[in-house]
Enzyme design. Structure first.
Site, mmCIF file in Angstrom:
data_model
loop_
_atom_site.group_PDB
_atom_site.id
_atom_site.type_symbol
_atom_site.label_atom_id
_atom_site.label_comp_id
_atom_site.label_asym_id
_atom_site.label_seq_id
_atom_site.Cartn_x
_atom_site.Cartn_y
_atom_site.Cartn_z
ATOM 1 N N ASP A 55 -32.816 -24.941 -36.654
ATOM 2 C CA ASP A 55 -31.469 -24.512 -37.053
ATOM 3 C C ASP A 55 -30.915 -25.260 -38.248
ATOM 4 O O ASP A 55 -29.850 -24.911 -38.754
ATOM 5 C CB ASP A 55 -30.517 -24.680 -35.858
ATOM 6 C CG ASP A 55 -30.896 -23.720 -34.740
ATOM 7 O OD1 ASP A 55 -31.102 -24.170 -33.604
ATOM 8 O OD2 ASP A 55 -31.044 -22.522 -35.035
ATOM 9 N N HIS A 61 -34.177 -32.164 -30.326
ATOM 10 C CA HIS A 61 -34.794 -31.059 -29.576
ATOM 11 C C HIS A 61 -35.314 -31.611 -28.256
ATOM 12 O O HIS A 61 -35.797 -32.738 -28.196
ATOM 13 C CB HIS A 61 -35.967 -30.454 -30.369
ATOM 14 C CG HIS A 61 -36.335 -29.089 -29.901
ATOM 15 N ND1 HIS A 61 -37.167 -28.878 -28.836
ATOM 16 C CD2 HIS A 61 -35.949 -27.862 -30.332
ATOM 17 C CE1 HIS A 61 -37.298 -27.576 -28.643
ATOM 18 N NE2 HIS A 61 -36.568 -26.929 -29.526
#
Ligand code: SDX
Length: 436
Positions: free
Chosen positions: A371, A313
């Protein structure tokens, strides 16, 4: 924002005059160096492709502390919202800055409920698509098309127009996503039912058929509602920045949100949940847990182009708090459905364990993001893989709208227009074709 008791001085080794730049502080998080006058004072731009060190705006909606793995919506920790509130409470919070009291909740929920139907003409847009069209292609078209139906609320600078567009978009996204699904299945559309909750309505529009009564499973409804909460907003991510930049031209809210849908589709962003599940399926097909080591080797080989989807991320350099909550939701849903030994969930947990002990991931601070587990939950609920990102767009619509409205109501905002470092040809003359 407030002026910090600190300033930045920019000096140049070529003897050019140094420049003093103000520093501002927010409530929490990094200070900012105000460079708005830099070009005027120095004739130079800053250079930050990918915006790794750039604050594009000030916002009071969502705060992320990437090192701590902390996510706050209007100051409330995501862990508390995901367990003590529902998605429409979260929508009210993101839009208006406060959680609703009982009366405000009843009014807000009712307003949203009364806008869940879409114009009957919308179904003719769907008919133009192939049945196997990707749902995000359909959603990009349908959301953009909404602006063709609401000529009474397309002036983004009108607060009443912004308000009714927000309600309409939040209310209609579940209906449109369910219609895209039914169209792909060749099943009739199921109309919203006002007696259902927001998320119960969505589950019913997705899975009911005219042939029999449909009773949503409350555990699955709760899990879906939590998925919506976890995806509702996330500071200035790629799709939110797209919505802000698009809206800064003064276009209507529906067009700006359609731009966000298009951006979210990418596998580096919202499309990662679909890509993560496909990755798990591939590993499963190629030997499952025993083959994880081989897969990780591929990921570490730069030339393979293979990434561990659902990991890493730009902001979180610690565990994404949403991934933790998603893993818990996974256990609840799989437990409810008697799928505790779901091989894909076991594979995902084994993959996570191995990655988190591997120096490649540890040194790059790569952790599971939202996710990584969301696909397993949605698949268990019965959502097809290709619809995962459309569900993400459904949930993120409230965040996009809240951020768009915050920008438009900020007196300082102006159309976004970044500059560049030009590295193309210097000026030259066109030569006659015979001399080229
Ligand atoms: C979302 O911004 C948001 O807030 C987004 C989001 C939201 O709610 O809006 O949180 C939703 O988009 C979550 C992210 C979903 N994407 C994925 O899961 C796709 C896989 N992840 C990567 O593509 C990547 O981690 C990004 C795009 C998410 C972040 O990329 P960055 O910040 O640009 O980091 P990078 O690509 O520069 O990576 C740093 C290093 C690189 O290695 P080196 O060049 O230093 O050797 O880490 C490596 C990368 O190759 N790396 C990975 C990796 N992610 C980064 N290596 C293997 N697998 C990965 N997933």
């Amino acid at each position: 924002m407030k002026l910090a008791d600190n300033k930045a001085t920019l000096s140049f080794t070529n003897g050019g005059p140094s420049v003093e730049l103000p520093v501002y502080s927010g409530t929490v998080g990094p200070d900012v160096i105000d460079i708005r006058k830099l070009y005027a004072q120095t004739g130079m731009f800053t250079y930050d492709p990918g915006f790794l060190s750039t604050a594009a705006c000030q916002s009071s909606i969502t705060y992320i502390d990437g090192d701590k793995g902390e996510l706050l919506y209007r100051g409330y920790p995501i862990e508390q919202l995901a367990t003590q509130c529902d998605f429409l409470d979260t929508c009210h919070l993101l839009l208006y800055g406060e959680l609703p009291d009982a009366k405000a909740k009843e009014e807000f929920d009712r307003r949203v409920t009364m806008h869940t139907m879409v114009n009957e003409q919308m179904q003719f847009f769907l008919r133009g698509f192939r049945r196997d069209a990707h749902p995000m292609a359909v959603m990009t078209g349908l959301v953009g098309a909404l602006s063709a139906f609401y000529h009474d609320s397309t002036d983004i600078n009108n607060p009443e127009h912004r308000e009714i567009s927000a309600i309409r978009l939040i209310a209609k996204m579940p209906t449109l996503v369910a219609m895209a699904y039914k169209y792909s299945m060749g099943q009739p559309y199921i109309y919203p039912k006002n007696s259902e909750s927001y998320t119960g309505n969505f589950m019913r529009m997705m899975f009911a058929t005219p042939c029999e009564e449909y009773e949503p499973n409350e555990v699955l409804v709760r899990a879906m509602d939590r998925i919506f909460i976890l995806h509702a907003d996330h500071e200035q991510n790629a799709s939110t920045s797209t919505v802000r930049l698009c809206g800064s031209s003064g276009t209507n809210p529906f067009a700006a949100i359609a731009a966000g849908v298009a951006c979210l589709w990418g596998p580096a962003h919202g499309g990662a949940n679909e890509a993560a599940l496909n990755m798990l399926h591939d590993i499963q097909r190629n030997g499952g847990v025993e083959k994880i080591g081989e897969f990780i080797k591929q990921v570490k080989d730069k030339n393979s182009g293979v990434k561990l989807m659902g990991f890493g991320h730009r902001v979180y350099k610690n565990y994404d708090p949403r991934a933790k909550l998603m893993q818990e939701t996974c256990r609840e849903v799989l437990g409810e459905l008697g799928l505790q030994n779901d091989p894909l969930f076991k594979l995902a947990m084994a993959l996570e364990k191995i990655a988190l002990e591997d120096e490649y991931f540890v040194s790059r601070k790569l952790y599971p993001n939202v996710d990584f587990y969301s696909g397993i939950v949605q698949r268990a609920i019965g959502i097809p893989v290709s619809l995962f990102t459309a569900i993400f767009a459904l949930a993120r619509t409230v965040g996009w709208i809240a951020q768009l409205n915050e920008m438009i109501s900020d007196s300082e905002y102006k159309i976004g227009r970044p500059r560049q470092l030009y590295s193309g040809s210097a000026k030259r003359d066109v030569q006659p074709i015979g001399q080229r």
